[in-house]
Design a protein around this motif. Structure first.
Motif, PDB file in Angstrom:
ATOM      1  N   VAL A  20       0.848  -1.196   0.000  1.00 48.93           N
ATOM      2  CA  VAL A  20       0.000   0.000   0.000  1.00 48.93           C
ATOM      3  C   VAL A  20       0.881   1.242   0.000  1.00 48.93           C
ATOM      4  CG1 VAL A  20      -1.639   1.343   1.375  1.00 48.93           C
ATOM      5  CG2 VAL A  20      -1.958  -1.113   1.102  1.00 48.93           C
ATOM      6  N   HIS A  21       1.914   1.232   0.849  1.00 43.88           N
ATOM      7  CA  HIS A  21       2.814   2.388   0.916  1.00 43.88           C
ATOM      8  C   HIS A  21       3.585   2.548  -0.393  1.00 43.88           C
ATOM      9  CE1 HIS A  21       2.094   3.392   5.053  1.00 43.88           C
ATOM     10  NE2 HIS A  21       2.349   2.154   5.447  1.00 43.88           N
ATOM     11  N   ALA A  22       4.003   1.448  -0.997  1.00 38.25           N
ATOM     12  CA  ALA A  22       4.742   1.526  -2.254  1.00 38.25           C
ATOM     13  C   ALA A  22       3.848   2.095  -3.356  1.00 38.25           C
ATOM     14  CB  ALA A  22       5.271   0.155  -2.646  1.00 38.25           C
ATOM     15  N   ALA A  23       2.592   1.648  -3.387  1.00 39.55           N
ATOM     16  CA  ALA A  23       1.663   2.158  -4.400  1.00 39.55           C
ATOM     17  C   ALA A  23       1.424   3.655  -4.178  1.00 39.55           C
ATOM     18  CB  ALA A  23       0.353   1.393  -4.339  1.00 39.55           C
ATOM     19  N   THR A  24       1.270   4.045  -2.940  1.00 36.82           N
ATOM     20  CA  THR A  24       1.041   5.458  -2.640  1.00 36.82           C
ATOM     21  C   THR A  24       2.274   6.279  -3.008  1.00 36.82           C
ATOM     22  OG1 THR A  24      -0.366   4.788  -0.803  1.00 36.82           O
ATOM     23  CG2 THR A  24       0.365   7.072  -0.822  1.00 36.82           C
ATOM     24  N   ARG A  25       3.447   5.762  -2.692  1.00 38.65           N
ATOM     25  CA  ARG A  25       4.677   6.473  -3.058  1.00 38.65           C
ATOM     26  C   ARG A  25       4.805   6.622  -4.570  1.00 38.65           C
ATOM     27  NH1 ARG A  25       7.767   8.179   0.717  1.00 38.65           N
ATOM     28  NH2 ARG A  25       7.929   7.078   2.683  1.00 38.65           N
ATOM     29  N   GLU A  26       4.483   5.564  -5.299  1.00 38.16           N
ATOM     30  CA  GLU A  26       4.552   5.624  -6.763  1.00 38.16           C
ATOM     31  C   GLU A  26       3.572   6.664  -7.294  1.00 38.16           C
ATOM     32  OE1 GLU A  26       5.870   5.002 -10.512  1.00 38.16           O
ATOM     33  OE2 GLU A  26       6.763   4.257  -8.668  1.00 38.16           O
ATOM     34  N   GLU A  27       2.378   6.714  -6.729  1.00 33.76           N
ATOM     35  CA  GLU A  27       1.375   7.698  -7.148  1.00 33.76           C
ATOM     36  C   GLU A  27       1.874   9.121  -6.857  1.00 33.76           C
ATOM     37  OE1 GLU A  27      -3.035   9.025  -5.691  1.00 33.76           O
ATOM     38  OE2 GLU A  27      -2.575   6.876  -5.729  1.00 33.76           O
ATOM     39  N   LEU A  28       2.469   9.323  -5.686  1.00 30.05           N
ATOM     40  CA  LEU A  28       2.997  10.637  -5.341  1.00 30.05           C
ATOM     41  C   LEU A  28       4.159  11.017  -6.246  1.00 30.05           C
ATOM     42  CD1 LEU A  28       2.899  10.503  -1.443  1.00 30.05           C
ATOM     43  CD2 LEU A  28       1.447  11.865  -2.952  1.00 30.05           C
ATOM     44  N   ARG A  29       4.985  10.040  -6.620  1.00 31.58           N
ATOM     45  CA  ARG A  29       6.097  10.311  -7.536  1.00 31.58           C
ATOM     46  C   ARG A  29       5.568  10.761  -8.900  1.00 31.58           C
ATOM     47  NH1 ARG A  29       8.439   8.151 -11.619  1.00 31.58           N
ATOM     48  NH2 ARG A  29       7.245   6.225 -11.523  1.00 31.58           N
ATOM     49  N   ARG A  30       4.542  10.064  -9.396  1.00 31.54           N
ATOM     50  CA  ARG A  30       3.953  10.449 -10.688  1.00 31.54           C
ATOM     51  C   ARG A  30       3.341  11.846 -10.606  1.00 31.54           C
ATOM     52  NH1 ARG A  30       2.237   4.955 -10.914  1.00 31.54           N
ATOM     53  NH2 ARG A  30       0.228   5.564 -10.047  1.00 31.54           N
ATOM     54  N   GLU A  31       2.676  12.141  -9.499  1.00 29.68           N
ATOM     55  CA  GLU A  31       2.067  13.456  -9.321  1.00 29.68           C
ATOM     56  C   GLU A  31       3.144  14.546  -9.286  1.00 29.68           C
ATOM     57  OE1 GLU A  31      -0.925  15.679  -6.164  1.00 29.68           O
ATOM     58  OE2 GLU A  31      -0.778  13.499  -6.147  1.00 29.68           O
ATOM     59  N   ARG A  32       4.236  14.277  -8.603  1.00 25.92           N
ATOM     60  CA  ARG A  32       5.341  15.238  -8.536  1.00 25.92           C
ATOM     61  C   ARG A  32       5.929  15.462  -9.939  1.00 25.92           C
ATOM     62  NH1 ARG A  32       8.902  17.336  -4.773  1.00 25.92           N
ATOM     63  NH2 ARG A  32       7.883  16.246  -3.057  1.00 25.92           N
ATOM     64  N   GLU A  33       6.116  14.378 -10.705  1.00 23.29           N
ATOM     65  CA  GLU A  33       6.650  14.511 -12.061  1.00 23.29           C
ATOM     66  C   GLU A  33       5.719  15.322 -12.940  1.00 23.29           C
ATOM     67  OE1 GLU A  33       7.368  10.529 -13.399  1.00 23.29           O
ATOM     68  OE2 GLU A  33       9.257  10.362 -12.295  1.00 23.29           O
ATOM     69  N   ALA A  34       4.396  15.136 -12.782  1.00 24.72           N
ATOM     70  CA  ALA A  34       3.432  15.892 -13.577  1.00 24.72           C
ATOM     71  C   ALA A  34       3.503  17.379 -13.232  1.00 24.72           C
ATOM     72  CB  ALA A  34       2.018  15.360 -13.328  1.00 24.72           C
ATOM     73  N   ILE A  35       3.641  17.686 -11.960  1.00 22.50           N
ATOM     74  CA  ILE A  35       3.750  19.091 -11.544  1.00 22.50           C
ATOM     75  C   ILE A  35       5.030  19.700 -12.100  1.00 22.50           C
ATOM     76  CG2 ILE A  35       4.106  20.599  -9.542  1.00 22.50           C
ATOM     77  CD1 ILE A  35       2.214  18.681  -7.995  1.00 22.50           C
ATOM     78  N   GLU A  36       6.130  18.944 -12.047  1.00 28.17           N
ATOM     79  CA  GLU A  36       7.400  19.434 -12.583  1.00 28.17           C
ATOM     80  C   GLU A  36       7.300  19.670 -14.091  1.00 28.17           C
ATOM     81  OE1 GLU A  36      10.225  20.199 -11.018  1.00 28.17           O
ATOM     82  OE2 GLU A  36       9.736  19.484  -9.008  1.00 28.17           O
ATOM     83  N   ALA A  37       6.666  18.749 -14.803  1.00 25.51           N
ATOM     84  CA  ALA A  37       6.532  18.893 -16.252  1.00 25.51           C
ATOM     85  C   ALA A  37       5.668  20.113 -16.596  1.00 25.51           C
ATOM     86  CB  ALA A  37       5.918  17.627 -16.855  1.00 25.51           C
ATOM     87  N   GLU A  38       4.566  20.283 -15.871  1.00 26.05           N
ATOM     88  CA  GLU A  38       3.691  21.438 -16.108  1.00 26.05           C
ATOM     89  C   GLU A  38       4.452  22.736 -15.825  1.00 26.05           C
ATOM     90  OE1 GLU A  38       0.354  23.754 -17.006  1.00 26.05           O
ATOM     91  OE2 GLU A  38       0.855  21.690 -17.488  1.00 26.05           O
ATOM     92  N   HIS A  39       5.256  22.740 -14.761  1.00 28.84           N
ATOM     93  CA  HIS A  39       6.051  23.920 -14.427  1.00 28.84           C
ATOM     94  C   HIS A  39       7.036  24.226 -15.541  1.00 28.84           C
ATOM     95  CE1 HIS A  39       9.792  25.715 -12.781  1.00 28.84           C
ATOM     96  NE2 HIS A  39       8.935  26.587 -12.323  1.00 28.84           N
TER      97      HIS A  39
END
Length: 187
Positions: A20-39
């Motif tokens: 569960v923690h690994a899945a959540t971490r992966e989701e947060l990593r993808r979200e961070r990458e999306a924010i970085e790309a949008e920036h």
């Protein structure tokens, strides 16, 4: 290295909690990458404007606000993992203490040789005299005498320097007077 850490974490947290923690971490990593790309995309768009700096500042502030939510979720996840590790460690220590306590009570319950009575008392050892402490007052007096002699030397040197400076001042020729000012009418 990362797999070893993941394996260790899985053992500590349990496989279900880790996934569960690994899945959540992966989701947060993808979200961070999306924010970085949008920036990055918006920062490039700012570069085409005439006034670049205010636009980049706005984009940077919006990025920080978006990433603060992700960081808060990551911090909460880290705290949950730390708490789970602490709980697992407490449980291990409690189990170990129970095992040790059980072994001690089992050893006490099994009869062993009957005790011959109270344990013999140990005779106290005679106290040894402390080594004689050297008399420090003589050392302190010697140091004080050295200090006072040095102070006298310093004072004598200071007086010699003052006398030499006074002698030089007396022997110094008087300064020559300034030339008279030019008259104002000669201009």
């Amino acid at each position: 290295m990362m797999k070893a850490a993941a394996t260790l974490l899985a053992g500590v947290l349990g496989v279900a909690a880790f996934s569960v923690h690994a899945a959540t971490r992966e989701e947060l990593r993808r979200e961070r990458e999306a924010i970085e790309a949008e920036h990055a995309r918006r920062a490039e768009a700012c570069k085409s404007q005439f006034v670049v700096t205010p636009c980049l500042d706005r984009v940077r502030i919006e990025k920080q606000k978006a990433l603060s939510g992700v960081a808060a979720q990551e911090n909460a996840l880290d705290a949950a993992e730390r708490q789970a590790r602490a709980d697992a460690r407490s449980k291990r220590l409690a189990d170990k203490a129970a095992t040790v306590e059980g072994a001690a009570s089992a050893a006490a319950a099994t009869p062993s040789e009957p005790s011959p009575g109270p344990a013999p008392r140990k005779t106290p050892k005679p106290r040894q005299k402390k080594a004689e402490v050297p008399d420090r007052s003589a050392q302190e007096e010697a140091k004080r005498a050295d200090f006072e002699a040095r102070q006298r030397e310093i004072e004598a040197h200071r007086q010699k320097v003052e006398e030499r400076n006074a002698e030089r001042a007396r022997n110094k020729p008087a300064p020559r007077p300034l030339p008279p000012p030019a008259s104002a009418s000669s201009r």
